[in-house]
Design a protein around this motif. Structure first.
Motif, mmCIF file in Angstrom:
data_model
loop_
_atom_site.group_PDB
_atom_site.id
_atom_site.type_symbol
_atom_site.label_atom_id
_atom_site.label_comp_id
_atom_site.label_asym_id
_atom_site.label_seq_id
_atom_site.Cartn_x
_atom_site.Cartn_y
_atom_site.Cartn_z
ATOM 1 N N TYR A 253 -11.005 -9.717 9.545
ATOM 2 C CA TYR A 253 -9.924 -9.560 8.382
ATOM 3 C C TYR A 253 -10.138 -7.638 8.426
ATOM 4 N N ALA A 254 -8.693 -7.049 9.057
ATOM 5 C CA ALA A 254 -8.753 -5.568 8.232
ATOM 6 C C ALA A 254 -7.137 -5.844 7.517
ATOM 7 N N ILE A 255 -7.504 -4.470 6.113
ATOM 8 C CA ILE A 255 -6.833 -4.848 5.177
ATOM 9 C C ILE A 255 -6.233 -3.372 5.360
ATOM 10 N N GLY A 256 -4.758 -2.889 5.288
ATOM 11 C CA GLY A 256 -4.619 -1.752 4.985
ATOM 12 C C GLY A 256 -4.250 -0.374 6.151
ATOM 13 N N LYS A 257 -5.105 -0.101 6.616
ATOM 14 C CA LYS A 257 -4.920 0.722 7.732
ATOM 15 C C LYS A 257 -6.115 0.608 8.944
ATOM 16 N N ILE A 258 -6.941 -0.054 8.217
ATOM 17 C CA ILE A 258 -8.014 -0.406 8.948
ATOM 18 C C ILE A 258 -8.131 -0.837 10.211
ATOM 19 N N SER A 259 -6.615 -1.682 10.927
ATOM 20 C CA SER A 259 -6.405 -2.002 12.291
ATOM 21 C C SER A 259 -6.623 -0.614 12.650
ATOM 22 N N ASP A 260 -4.869 0.761 12.137
ATOM 23 C CA ASP A 260 -4.594 1.620 13.172
ATOM 24 C C ASP A 260 -6.101 2.809 13.231
ATOM 25 N N ILE A 261 -6.886 2.067 12.334
ATOM 26 C CA ILE A 261 -8.421 3.247 12.798
ATOM 27 C C ILE A 261 -8.404 2.307 13.799
ATOM 28 N N HIS A 265 -8.730 -2.388 17.642
ATOM 29 C CA HIS A 265 -9.949 -3.157 18.114
ATOM 30 C C HIS A 265 -10.648 -4.377 17.949
ATOM 31 N N GLY A 266 -10.819 -5.264 17.978
ATOM 32 C CA GLY A 266 -11.936 -6.197 17.412
ATOM 33 C C GLY A 266 -11.313 -7.081 16.422
ATOM 34 N N VAL A 267 -9.904 -7.239 16.134
ATOM 35 C CA VAL A 267 -9.484 -7.415 14.546
ATOM 36 C C VAL A 267 -8.276 -8.686 15.254
ATOM 37 N N THR A 268 -9.127 -10.134 14.028
ATOM 38 C CA THR A 268 -8.510 -11.672 14.218
ATOM 39 C C THR A 268 -7.488 -11.165 13.411
ATOM 40 N N HIS A 269 -7.555 -10.670 12.538
ATOM 41 C CA HIS A 269 -6.498 -11.306 11.194
ATOM 42 C C HIS A 269 -5.937 -9.513 10.470
ATOM 43 N N LYS A 270 -4.994 -8.800 10.508
ATOM 44 C CA LYS A 270 -4.949 -7.610 10.134
ATOM 45 C C LYS A 270 -3.360 -8.407 8.449
ATOM 46 N N LEU A 271 -3.795 -7.773 7.769
ATOM 47 C CA LEU A 271 -3.258 -7.528 6.518
ATOM 48 C C LEU A 271 -2.866 -6.141 5.452
ATOM 49 N N ALA A 290 -11.314 -16.203 4.131
ATOM 50 C CA ALA A 290 -11.832 -16.287 5.117
ATOM 51 C C ALA A 290 -12.846 -17.650 5.662
ATOM 52 N N ALA A 291 -13.269 -18.072 6.769
ATOM 53 C CA ALA A 291 -14.229 -18.275 6.952
ATOM 54 C C ALA A 291 -15.977 -17.960 7.060
ATOM 55 N N ASP A 292 -16.649 -19.518 7.618
ATOM 56 C CA ASP A 292 -17.912 -18.365 7.180
ATOM 57 C C ASP A 292 -17.919 -17.285 8.306
ATOM 58 N N ASN A 293 -19.107 -16.470 8.563
ATOM 59 C CA ASN A 293 -19.076 -15.616 9.015
ATOM 60 C C ASN A 293 -18.169 -14.572 9.577
ATOM 61 N N ALA A 294 -17.457 -14.902 8.289
ATOM 62 C CA ALA A 294 -15.881 -13.682 8.151
ATOM 63 C C ALA A 294 -16.267 -12.234 7.928
ATOM 64 N N PHE A 295 -15.766 -11.333 8.152
ATOM 65 C CA PHE A 295 -15.988 -9.779 8.035
ATOM 66 C C PHE A 295 -14.955 -9.453 7.591
ATOM 67 N N ILE A 296 -15.082 -8.769 6.247
ATOM 68 C CA ILE A 296 -13.622 -8.104 5.705
ATOM 69 C C ILE A 296 -14.104 -6.845 5.275
ATOM 70 N N MET A 297 -12.861 -6.231 5.824
ATOM 71 C CA MET A 297 -13.052 -4.877 5.609
ATOM 72 C C MET A 297 -11.860 -4.098 5.751
ATOM 73 N N THR A 298 -11.519 -3.445 4.150
ATOM 74 C CA THR A 298 -10.373 -3.047 3.523
ATOM 75 C C THR A 298 -10.575 -1.413 3.294
#
Length: 405
Positions: A253-261, A265-271, A290-298
């Motif tokens: 999960y990429a939250i805010g400007k994470i996906s752009d940065i 790449h590597g993003v499955t969910h963009k918020l 988020a499911a098991d083993n999910a990575f959330i980055m804000t």
């Protein structure tokens, strides 16, 4: 099964890095100086905040202890004895003090090259670059062409931009080409189109990002940037933690400007979100989904964009207090084997001269209901953060960094 939540408090540095002198930043200390100003009453602002910096939850996780470890001095009102979790200090090995370098290294990939930068002279941009840009984008010209604060240059040139249709182009000490344009008079999609063209032209120059800076309003008094910012960024040179977790079949999960940065790449969910409250809400939403083993980055960009660059000490202090007040919500949603890490990508000391980032060490605050408290020391690279998360999620070790877990 474990999950990991990584919150980047954009620009919340905790003291000059060992090489800060090379950047003119020896003595900078974003968090520490804000705490000092608040303790003296200099950061009071009626209707916004007053008194000493009130961040009990960050302090309980070790922000005071991390600052003391980083600088040797404990700021007023903070504690050297955390009440839970682990704390430490991150030290960047990538050159520069820009957003992509810090984020890529946090995700396990230090930047192996020198970024391209634009000179301080005016005009700033190479004439051939601007000529090619105007021709390919079908523009009558550009405005700006210098180093500038985004809000200041929009206030100064926004009227002329609306009248002429010329976009406002500017840069900073970072490796960046920024384009501001009015959402309706110029058009949001049109802004994105010309930013893509600019990105294609600047990529061979190793310019890290082209940033679309849309704004609204009808005059200098009402112009305001919107949440429709978009970063067109160079991709990391090798797989990051995001790529590695996605490749393992897990959610990212990429939250805010994470996906752009990370150039998507590597993003499955963009918020997307605008402002600390909304970004916090989106992070809580991701924790619910988020499911098991999910990575959330804000990325909580407002610390940097709204207060650091504007040298707004009271605003920065209030933003830290707002984040702190909501932190118990995030902690209460953690599963027993969830991991929460709070850190930053660089500094932006609002008490420091100029309006640019500061080369600082960053806090690493680590918490999990299943993790014992303690100190993790001064880490020699931000990549240790990414490798610790990889270890927590059961991923194979990467090429850079070492887990502190």
């Amino acid at each position: 099964m474990p999950r990991a939540i990584l919150c980047i408090l954009d620009s919340v540095g905790i003291g000059g890095a060992p090489d800060a002198d090379a950047y003119g930043d020896t003595g900078s200390n974003t968090f520490g100086h804000i705490a000092e100003w608040a303790a003296t009453g200099k950061a009071d602002r009626p209707g916004l905040r007053s008194g000493p910096l009130n961040v009990p939850n960050l302090d309980a996780l070790g922000i005071g202890a991390a600052i003391k470890l980083s600088t040797g001095t404990l700021p007023p009102g903070l504690s050297a004895t955390p009440k839970g979790g682990r704390f430490g200090v991150g030290r960047e090995v990538s050159k520069g003090k820009d957003t992509p370098s810090g984020h890529w290294e946090i995700a396990g990939v230090p930047v192996p090259f020198e970024w391209g930068y634009f000179p301080q002279s005016e005009p700033t941009f190479p004439p051939q670059l601007i000529e090619d840009f105007m021709e390919r984008a079908g523009l009558p010209g550009i405005l700006g062409d210098k180093h500038a604060s985004g809000t200041d240059i929009i206030a100064a040139l926004g009227d002329e931009h609306i009248r002429t249709g010329k976009p406002i182009c500017y840069t900073s000490i970072d490796s960046v080409f920024q384009i501001a344009a009015h959402e309706t008079h110029f058009g949001l999609n049109r802004l994105y189109e010309i930013c893509q063209i600019a990105f294609e032209l600047t990529a061979p120059m190793m310019i890290g990002r082209v940033i679309a800076r849309p704004f609204v309003g009808e005059n200098a008094q009402s112009f305001k940037r919107t949440g429709n910012r978009r970063d067109f960024a160079l991709a990391p040179p090798e797989p990051t933690l995001l790529d590695r977790n996605q490749a393992a079949g897990n959610q990212v999960y990429a939250i805010g400007k994470i996906s752009d940065i990370y150039a998507g790449h590597g993003v499955t969910h963009k918020l997307k979100g605008t402002g600390i409250p909304q970004l916090f809400d989106k992070t809580l939403d991701a924790m619910e989904m988020a499911a098991d083993n999910a990575f959330i980055m804000t990325n909580f960009v407002d610390f940097d964009s709204e207060y650091g660059h504007r040298r707004d000490v009271p605003g920065y202090a209030a933003a830290l207090e707002l984040f702190d007040a909501r932190l118990p919500e995030m902690i209460s949603k953690l599963r027993h084997d969830d991991l929460l890490i709070l850190t930053a990508d660089h500094g932006n000391d609002p008490t420091w001269p100029g309006t640019d980032h500061t080369r600082e060490q960053v806090p690493i605050l680590v918490f999990s209901p299943s993790l014992s408290p303690g100190e993790i020391g001064i880490r020699p690279t931000f990549a240790d953060i990414g490798e610790s998360i990889a270890h927590w999620l059961g991923l194979d070790p990467g090429r850079h960094g070492k887990s502190f877990l």
